[in-house]
Design an enzyme around this catalytic site. Structure first.
Site, PDB file in Angstrom:
ATOM      1  N   ASP A   8       0.823  -1.211   0.000  1.00  0.00           N
ATOM      2  CA  ASP A   8       0.000   0.000   0.000  1.00  0.00           C
ATOM      3  C   ASP A   8       0.859   1.263   0.000  1.00  0.00           C
ATOM      4  O   ASP A   8       0.377   2.346   0.340  1.00  0.00           O
ATOM      5  CB  ASP A   8      -0.913   0.013   1.231  1.00  0.00           C
ATOM      6  CG  ASP A   8      -2.292  -0.552   0.929  1.00  0.00           C
ATOM      7  OD1 ASP A   8      -2.519  -0.968  -0.223  1.00  0.00           O
ATOM      8  OD2 ASP A   8      -3.142  -0.589   1.832  1.00  0.00           O
ATOM      9  N   ASP A  32       3.664  -8.893   9.849  1.00  0.00           N
ATOM     10  CA  ASP A  32       3.864  -7.467   9.623  1.00  0.00           C
ATOM     11  C   ASP A  32       5.277  -7.240   9.091  1.00  0.00           C
ATOM     12  O   ASP A  32       6.156  -8.102   9.223  1.00  0.00           O
ATOM     13  CB  ASP A  32       3.659  -6.688  10.921  1.00  0.00           C
ATOM     14  CG  ASP A  32       2.179  -6.481  11.229  1.00  0.00           C
ATOM     15  OD1 ASP A  32       1.345  -6.784  10.350  1.00  0.00           O
ATOM     16  OD2 ASP A  32       1.859  -6.032  12.344  1.00  0.00           O
ATOM     17  N   ASP A  52       7.965  -5.712   9.885  1.00  0.00           N
ATOM     18  CA  ASP A  52       9.201  -5.754  10.669  1.00  0.00           C
ATOM     19  C   ASP A  52       9.394  -7.090  11.389  1.00  0.00           C
ATOM     20  O   ASP A  52      10.278  -7.207  12.238  1.00  0.00           O
ATOM     21  CB  ASP A  52       9.216  -4.615  11.690  1.00  0.00           C
ATOM     22  CG  ASP A  52       8.037  -4.673  12.650  1.00  0.00           C
ATOM     23  OD1 ASP A  52       6.940  -5.036  12.192  1.00  0.00           O
ATOM     24  OD2 ASP A  52       8.203  -4.329  13.833  1.00  0.00           O
ATOM     25  N   ASP A  78      -7.545  -7.463  13.966  1.00  0.00           N
ATOM     26  CA  ASP A  78      -7.059  -8.793  14.336  1.00  0.00           C
ATOM     27  C   ASP A  78      -7.847  -9.366  15.514  1.00  0.00           C
ATOM     28  O   ASP A  78      -8.258 -10.523  15.509  1.00  0.00           O
ATOM     29  CB  ASP A  78      -5.561  -8.743  14.660  1.00  0.00           C
ATOM     30  CG  ASP A  78      -5.176  -7.550  15.517  1.00  0.00           C
ATOM     31  OD1 ASP A  78      -6.087  -6.841  16.017  1.00  0.00           O
ATOM     32  OD2 ASP A  78      -3.967  -7.306  15.694  1.00  0.00           O
TER      33      ASP A  78
END
Length: 510
Positions: A106, A165, A167, A259
């Site tokens: 994105d 995610d 990282d 989530d």
């Protein structure tokens, strides 16, 4: 002599409001806070007792067969970590014809977008089945790209989806250690791994976060998995059964905790969750106070807002037991997501210091000393290496309770910032300082970003209570409010080498 005379007359000046206003108000506040403290205490002790029991795992863990797995990596302008996150996903030990890597990009920065394209092409040239997916409409927080990613035709070939995610750095054997629990236990819908922090020793701020999160992963997640086969999905480092995800209604963007929303809906459909304490995925902690405040706003506001939206649905659900519904509504939401934040700030930063000004109101020792001490020691179970920092941790958590309490009420009331989502800044390789090189200089934020009037106001109140106790009090409470006032004053400086920038503002908005 004039200042001394003025100061000595202060108790007389306060007396006219104490009897009719402050005394009854403070007494009510003390009773309410003591009740909430007792609720939190019982919750902590119960979880600690369950955690201390030997855990028997009767799940099947065979390792035969390689089902089709989709790996999703949502990212947004992740210049520092895009290469690392794509690389570790492509390095997972799984047959190349049984895995699809899906990069949900994105990004709005054209340079970063091009870098992600080239990285995907580089891995594709090595035979990795990797696909970069973009969206025309970036609405929907992080749920948006995850939801759109599941709509592609090739996803129908997959049985499970792993989510990381940008990282997060899973070990190569991650799928080999998690997928078998789903493959051999058809009633399990989610397998969740724990987080391991790569920069916990960077500064005092990251060390404090490690203490709080280690308790969450060591006790809370383990307790939920063992006692109820339920816990909140952490949004990353987990593997979902796609059938469970679809039956629950897929990803929804009605709150900033998509989530947790998905996990509760799946649990209400009867799916069980498994937490694997010994499977750890590396991740980076926010190293600036501003970035951490934004993250904590989302983590506190979102659950409160979700509680408002789902409490009736949970209560009327027919597929789960009454005991599990009580656990989700009372323990998971009310005590942990609402009471814990409010009582920490109101009781320890407002009511207890306030009794210095109103000596008619007394707090029993069990509420002011014993319960907080036991709760603090129980919280330290998750990170025994940091036990010597427990005083700093208490002061830090009290500072953060101000922001969490404010965010909780915003979520419950659906006020102005209820839908705010700012992507947590990631430094990636910037964290690694080579031997002999100079550490990165700390960027000073503009004065508007460094001065927080609410914190200054609370700190001033605590400092005043401390000075008042020194001058007129008899309880010797002044040490605690003085230290807490100092913590509020220096909180914004407990940060690492950089500060969040406007580019971290997420496109995931309604």
């Amino acid at each position: 002599m004039k200042p001394l005379s003025s100061m000595s007359s202060l108790p007389i000046r306060l007396a006219w409001v104490q009897a009719p206003v402050l005394v009854p108000l403070l007494r009510v506040a003390v009773v309410v806070c003591l009740v909430m403290s007792a609720m939190l205490f019982v919750e902590k002790v119960y979880k600690g007792a369950v955690f201390a029991l030997p855990i028997k795992n009767d799940l099947e863990t065979g390792n035969d067969g390689y089902p089709m797995v989709l790996v999703q990596i949502p990212m947004y302008n992740e210049k520092e970590v895009y290469q690392l996150s794509i690389g570790v996903a492509c390095g997972l030990s799984w047959p190349s014809d049984r895995i699809i890597i899906q990069v949900l990009d994105d990004s709005t920065d054209p340079v970063i977008k091009e870098l992600v394209v080239w990285e995907c092409r580089r891995w594709a040239s090595k035979g990795v089945n990797i696909k970069r997916e973009i969206r025309a409409n970036r609405a929907g927080y992080e749920a948006g790209p995850l939801r759109e990613g599941m709509k592609h035709s090739y996803v129908t070939r997959c049985d499970f989806v792993a989510i990381f995610d940008a990282d997060f750095q899973p070990e190569p054997d991650f799928l080999c250690r998690t997928v078998p629990f789903l493959l051999h236990n058809p009633d399990v819908g989610l397998v969740q791994a724990r987080w391991k922090f790569v920069n916990s020793d960077e500064c005092l701020l990251t060390r404090m976060q490690e203490m709080w999160l280690d308790y969450h992963f060591t006790v809370e997640q383990e307790f939920g998995s063992f006692a109820y086969s339920f816990f909140g999905f952490n949004g990353t480092s987990g593997v979902w059964r796609i059938a469970a995800l679809n039956e629950a209604g897929g990803w929804k963007d009605r709150t900033t905790v998509e989530d947790m929303d998905l996990a509760i809906r799946a649990s209400l459909k009867g799916w069980k969750f498994v937490y694997l304490y010994d499977v750890k995925v590396k991740k980076e902690l926010p190293s600036t106070f501003k970035a951490y405040r934004y993250q904590q706003h989302r983590w506190s506001c979102g659950p409160a807002n979700l509680f408002r939206k789902m409490v009736v649905e949970i209560a009327w659900n027919k597929k789960v037991s009454l005991w599990k519904k009580i656990h989700v509504i009372y323990s998971f939401f009310f005590v942990r997501k609402i009471v814990a934040h409010i009582v920490t700030f109101v009781f320890y930063c407002v009511v207890i210091p306030g009794t210095v000004l109103v000596p008619e109101v007394e707090i029993p020792k069990w509420g002011a000393v014993y319960i907080p001490s036991i709760i603090t020691l129980l919280n330290a179970v998750g990170s025994p290496r940091s036990l010597h920092l427990v005083v700093f941790w208490v002061l830090f958590e009290n500072v953060m309770s101000l922001h969490r309490t404010k965010a909780t009420f915003i979520g419950l009331l659906e006020a102005g910032r209820v839908n705010e989502w700012i992507v947590t800044e990631k430094l990636g390789d910037g964290l690694k300082v080579k031997a002999g090189s100079k550490a990165p200089k700390k960027i000073r934020l503009p004065i508007g970003d460094r001065v927080h009037l609410t914190e200054i106001g609370v700190g001033a109140y605590l400092f005043f209570c401390s000075c008042y106790d020194v001058a007129f009090g008899k309880r010797s409470y002044f040490v605690f409010p003085f230290l807490q006032a100092a913590a509020f004053a220096v909180g914004s400086d407990m940060s690492g080498p950089s500060a969040p920038t406007p580019s971290n503002r997420s496109p995931f908005r309604r």
